[in-house]
Design a protein around this motif. Sequence first.
Motif, PDB file in Angstrom:
ATOM      1  N   MET A  54      19.077  28.043 -26.734  1.00 39.39           N
ATOM      2  CA  MET A  54      19.943  28.829 -27.613  1.00 39.39           C
ATOM      3  C   MET A  54      20.090  30.227 -27.034  1.00 39.39           C
ATOM      4  O   MET A  54      19.229  30.702 -26.285  1.00 39.39           O
ATOM      5  N   THR A  55      21.161  30.889 -27.400  1.00 38.16           N
ATOM      6  CA  THR A  55      21.346  32.284 -27.040  1.00 38.16           C
ATOM      7  C   THR A  55      20.858  33.134 -28.201  1.00 38.16           C
ATOM      8  O   THR A  55      21.300  32.949 -29.337  1.00 38.16           O
ATOM      9  N   LEU A  56      19.914  34.025 -27.899  1.00 36.89           N
ATOM     10  CA  LEU A  56      19.414  34.991 -28.878  1.00 36.89           C
ATOM     11  C   LEU A  56      20.152  36.295 -28.654  1.00 36.89           C
ATOM     12  O   LEU A  56      20.138  36.837 -27.547  1.00 36.89           O
ATOM     13  N   SER A  57      20.797  36.801 -29.683  1.00 34.53           N
ATOM     14  CA  SER A  57      21.517  38.074 -29.599  1.00 34.53           C
ATOM     15  C   SER A  57      20.832  39.102 -30.484  1.00 34.53           C
ATOM     16  O   SER A  57      20.521  38.822 -31.650  1.00 34.53           O
ATOM     17  N   THR A  58      20.607  40.272 -29.901  1.00 34.46           N
ATOM     18  CA  THR A  58      20.002  41.405 -30.598  1.00 34.46           C
ATOM     19  C   THR A  58      20.841  42.640 -30.271  1.00 34.46           C
ATOM     20  O   THR A  58      21.830  42.546 -29.544  1.00 34.46           O
ATOM     21  N   VAL A  59      20.442  43.788 -30.784  1.00 33.62           N
ATOM     22  CA  VAL A  59      21.088  45.048 -30.405  1.00 33.62           C
ATOM     23  C   VAL A  59      20.028  46.033 -29.955  1.00 33.62           C
ATOM     24  O   VAL A  59      18.893  46.005 -30.444  1.00 33.62           O
ATOM     25  N   ASP A  60      20.406  46.897 -29.010  1.00 31.24           N
ATOM     26  CA  ASP A  60      19.455  47.907 -28.557  1.00 31.24           C
ATOM     27  C   ASP A  60      19.549  49.150 -29.441  1.00 31.24           C
ATOM     28  O   ASP A  60      20.310  49.172 -30.427  1.00 31.24           O
TER      29      ASP A  60
END
Length: 184
Positions: A54-60
Amino acid sequence: MTPQSTKSMLRALPSLTGSAPPLDLTDLPEDPVELFLEWLAAAQHREVAEPHAMTLSTVDASGMPDARVLVLKDVDASGWAFASTRTSAKGGQLSACPSAALTFWWQPLVRSVRVRGAVIEASREESLADLRARSASAQNGVDPDDWTLWRVLPSRVEFWQGSPDRQHTRVVYVRDHDGWRIEN
Protein backbone atom coordinates in the motif's frame (compact mmCIF):
# COMPACT_ATOMS: atom_id res chain seq x y z
CA MET A 1 12.39 11.92 -25.53
CA THR A 2 10.75 15.28 -26.19
CA PRO A 3 7.87 16.54 -24.04
CA GLN A 4 5.45 16.07 -26.97
CA SER A 5 6.59 12.50 -27.60
CA THR A 6 6.32 11.76 -23.88
CA LYS A 7 2.76 13.05 -23.89
CA SER A 8 1.92 10.96 -26.96
CA MET A 9 3.54 7.87 -25.50
CA LEU A 10 1.61 8.25 -22.24
CA ARG A 11 -1.69 8.78 -24.09
CA ALA A 12 -1.06 5.62 -26.12
CA LEU A 13 -0.57 3.39 -23.09
CA PRO A 14 -3.60 1.23 -22.29
CA SER A 15 -5.38 1.84 -19.01
CA LEU A 16 -7.95 -0.09 -16.99
CA THR A 17 -6.83 -3.29 -18.65
CA GLY A 18 -7.84 -5.60 -15.81
CA SER A 19 -11.05 -7.52 -15.33
CA ALA A 20 -13.27 -6.41 -12.49
CA PRO A 21 -15.16 -9.05 -10.50
CA PRO A 22 -18.92 -8.65 -10.01
CA LEU A 23 -19.88 -6.11 -7.36
CA ASP A 24 -23.37 -6.25 -5.85
CA LEU A 25 -24.14 -2.78 -4.51
CA THR A 26 -27.36 -4.07 -2.91
CA ASP A 27 -25.46 -6.45 -0.61
CA LEU A 28 -22.68 -4.39 0.96
CA PRO A 29 -21.45 -5.18 4.47
CA GLU A 30 -22.06 -2.57 7.17
CA ASP A 31 -18.36 -2.36 8.05
CA PRO A 32 -15.62 -1.45 5.54
CA VAL A 33 -13.20 -3.95 7.11
CA GLU A 34 -15.42 -6.79 5.92
CA LEU A 35 -15.54 -5.47 2.34
CA PHE A 36 -11.79 -4.81 2.40
CA LEU A 37 -11.10 -8.39 3.47
CA GLU A 38 -13.38 -9.66 0.67
CA TRP A 39 -11.51 -7.55 -1.88
CA LEU A 40 -8.14 -8.59 -0.46
CA ALA A 41 -9.18 -12.26 -0.74
CA ALA A 42 -10.24 -11.67 -4.36
CA ALA A 43 -6.83 -10.11 -5.07
CA GLN A 44 -5.09 -13.10 -3.51
CA HIS A 45 -7.30 -15.51 -5.46
CA ARG A 46 -6.38 -13.72 -8.71
CA GLU A 47 -2.71 -13.91 -7.62
CA VAL A 48 -2.19 -10.15 -7.57
CA ALA A 49 1.46 -9.59 -6.71
CA GLU A 50 1.87 -8.32 -3.15
CA PRO A 51 -1.78 -7.44 -2.51
CA HIS A 52 -0.80 -6.21 0.95
CA ALA A 53 1.42 -3.46 -0.51
CA MET A 54 0.00 0.00 0.00
CA THR A 55 1.02 3.61 -0.38
CA LEU A 56 1.18 5.47 2.93
CA SER A 57 0.69 9.22 2.55
CA THR A 58 1.59 11.69 5.28
CA VAL A 59 2.49 15.39 5.40
CA ASP A 60 5.68 17.01 6.60
CA ALA A 61 5.98 20.00 8.95
CA SER A 62 5.40 22.45 6.09
CA GLY A 63 2.28 20.60 4.90
CA MET A 64 4.04 19.04 1.90
CA PRO A 65 2.60 15.59 1.09
CA ASP A 66 4.90 12.59 1.24
CA ALA A 67 4.21 9.03 0.11
CA ARG A 68 5.94 5.67 0.20
CA VAL A 69 5.02 2.01 -0.28
CA LEU A 70 4.73 -0.20 2.81
CA VAL A 71 3.16 -3.52 3.73
CA LEU A 72 -0.15 -3.79 5.57
CA LYS A 73 0.46 -5.66 8.84
CA ASP A 74 -3.12 -6.20 9.98
CA VAL A 75 -6.64 -4.86 9.56
CA ASP A 76 -9.52 -5.26 11.97
CA ALA A 77 -11.86 -3.13 14.08
CA SER A 78 -8.82 -1.50 15.71
CA GLY A 79 -7.58 -0.10 12.37
CA TRP A 80 -5.24 -0.66 9.43
CA ALA A 81 -1.74 -1.40 10.82
CA PHE A 82 1.72 -0.69 9.42
CA ALA A 83 5.15 -0.43 11.03
CA SER A 84 8.50 1.30 10.73
CA THR A 85 10.99 3.12 12.91
CA ARG A 86 9.86 6.11 14.92
CA THR A 87 13.02 8.00 13.84
CA SER A 88 12.21 7.60 10.12
CA ALA A 89 10.83 10.50 8.10
CA LYS A 90 7.36 8.95 8.27
CA GLY A 91 7.71 8.52 12.04
CA GLY A 92 8.56 12.19 12.46
CA GLN A 93 5.70 13.22 10.20
CA LEU A 94 3.23 11.05 12.10
CA SER A 95 4.46 12.48 15.39
CA ALA A 96 3.88 16.04 14.17
CA CYS A 97 0.62 15.31 12.33
CA PRO A 98 -0.95 11.99 13.35
CA SER A 99 -3.11 11.53 10.25
CA ALA A 100 -2.51 9.47 7.14
CA ALA A 101 -3.99 8.01 4.00
CA LEU A 102 -3.45 4.52 2.63
CA THR A 103 -3.97 3.53 -1.01
CA PHE A 104 -4.16 -0.01 -2.38
CA TRP A 105 -4.13 -0.64 -6.16
CA TRP A 106 -4.95 -4.07 -7.53
CA GLN A 107 -4.55 -3.56 -11.28
CA PRO A 108 -5.69 -7.01 -12.48
CA LEU A 109 -9.00 -6.40 -10.68
CA VAL A 110 -9.23 -2.72 -11.67
CA ARG A 111 -9.78 -2.01 -7.99
CA SER A 112 -8.43 0.52 -5.54
CA VAL A 113 -9.09 1.13 -1.86
CA ARG A 114 -8.37 4.43 -0.11
CA VAL A 115 -8.33 4.71 3.67
CA ARG A 116 -7.83 7.95 5.61
CA GLY A 117 -7.98 8.94 9.22
CA ALA A 118 -6.19 9.56 12.46
CA VAL A 119 -3.11 7.52 13.33
CA ILE A 120 -2.32 6.07 16.74
CA GLU A 121 0.62 4.09 18.02
CA ALA A 122 0.00 0.52 19.07
CA SER A 123 1.24 -0.63 22.47
CA ARG A 124 4.95 -1.23 22.99
CA GLU A 125 4.18 -4.95 23.32
CA GLU A 126 2.39 -5.03 19.95
CA SER A 127 5.25 -3.15 18.30
CA LEU A 128 7.82 -5.57 19.71
CA ALA A 129 5.72 -8.56 18.65
CA ASP A 130 5.60 -7.14 15.12
CA LEU A 131 9.36 -6.67 15.09
CA ARG A 132 9.92 -10.22 16.35
CA ALA A 133 7.65 -11.57 13.60
CA ARG A 134 10.04 -10.21 10.95
CA SER A 135 12.81 -12.37 9.55
CA ALA A 136 16.15 -12.33 11.38
CA SER A 137 17.71 -10.34 8.53
CA ALA A 138 14.87 -7.79 8.64
CA GLN A 139 15.36 -7.38 12.40
CA ASN A 140 19.11 -6.92 12.04
CA GLY A 141 20.16 -3.40 12.89
CA VAL A 142 16.71 -2.31 14.06
CA ASP A 143 16.56 -0.82 17.56
CA PRO A 144 13.55 -2.48 19.29
CA ASP A 145 12.84 0.79 21.12
CA ASP A 146 12.56 2.55 17.76
CA TRP A 147 10.28 0.02 16.03
CA THR A 148 6.67 1.19 16.04
CA LEU A 149 3.41 -0.29 14.91
CA TRP A 150 0.85 2.36 13.94
CA ARG A 151 -2.84 2.06 13.14
CA VAL A 152 -4.94 4.24 10.88
CA LEU A 153 -8.33 4.71 12.52
CA PRO A 154 -10.34 5.42 9.41
CA SER A 155 -12.87 8.20 9.14
CA ARG A 156 -13.40 7.42 5.44
CA VAL A 157 -12.81 4.30 3.33
CA GLU A 158 -13.41 4.41 -0.41
CA PHE A 159 -13.71 1.32 -2.60
CA TRP A 160 -13.27 2.10 -6.29
CA GLN A 161 -13.84 -0.27 -9.17
CA GLY A 162 -12.89 0.91 -12.63
CA SER A 163 -14.72 0.34 -15.88
CA PRO A 164 -13.41 0.75 -19.45
CA ASP A 165 -16.45 2.94 -20.26
CA ARG A 166 -15.36 5.25 -17.41
CA GLN A 167 -18.59 4.54 -15.50
CA HIS A 168 -16.54 3.71 -12.41
CA THR A 169 -18.15 2.48 -9.20
CA ARG A 170 -17.40 4.10 -5.85
CA VAL A 171 -18.54 2.85 -2.48
CA VAL A 172 -17.61 5.24 0.31
CA TYR A 173 -17.87 4.41 4.00
CA VAL A 174 -17.93 7.48 6.26
CA ARG A 175 -17.70 7.17 10.03
CA ASP A 176 -20.17 9.18 12.05
CA HIS A 177 -21.22 9.08 15.70
CA ASP A 178 -23.45 6.03 15.06
CA GLY A 179 -20.88 3.94 13.19
CA TRP A 180 -20.52 3.69 9.40
CA ARG A 181 -22.67 5.34 6.74
CA ILE A 182 -22.38 4.15 3.12
CA GLU A 183 -22.38 6.63 0.25
CA ASN A 184 -22.33 5.58 -3.43
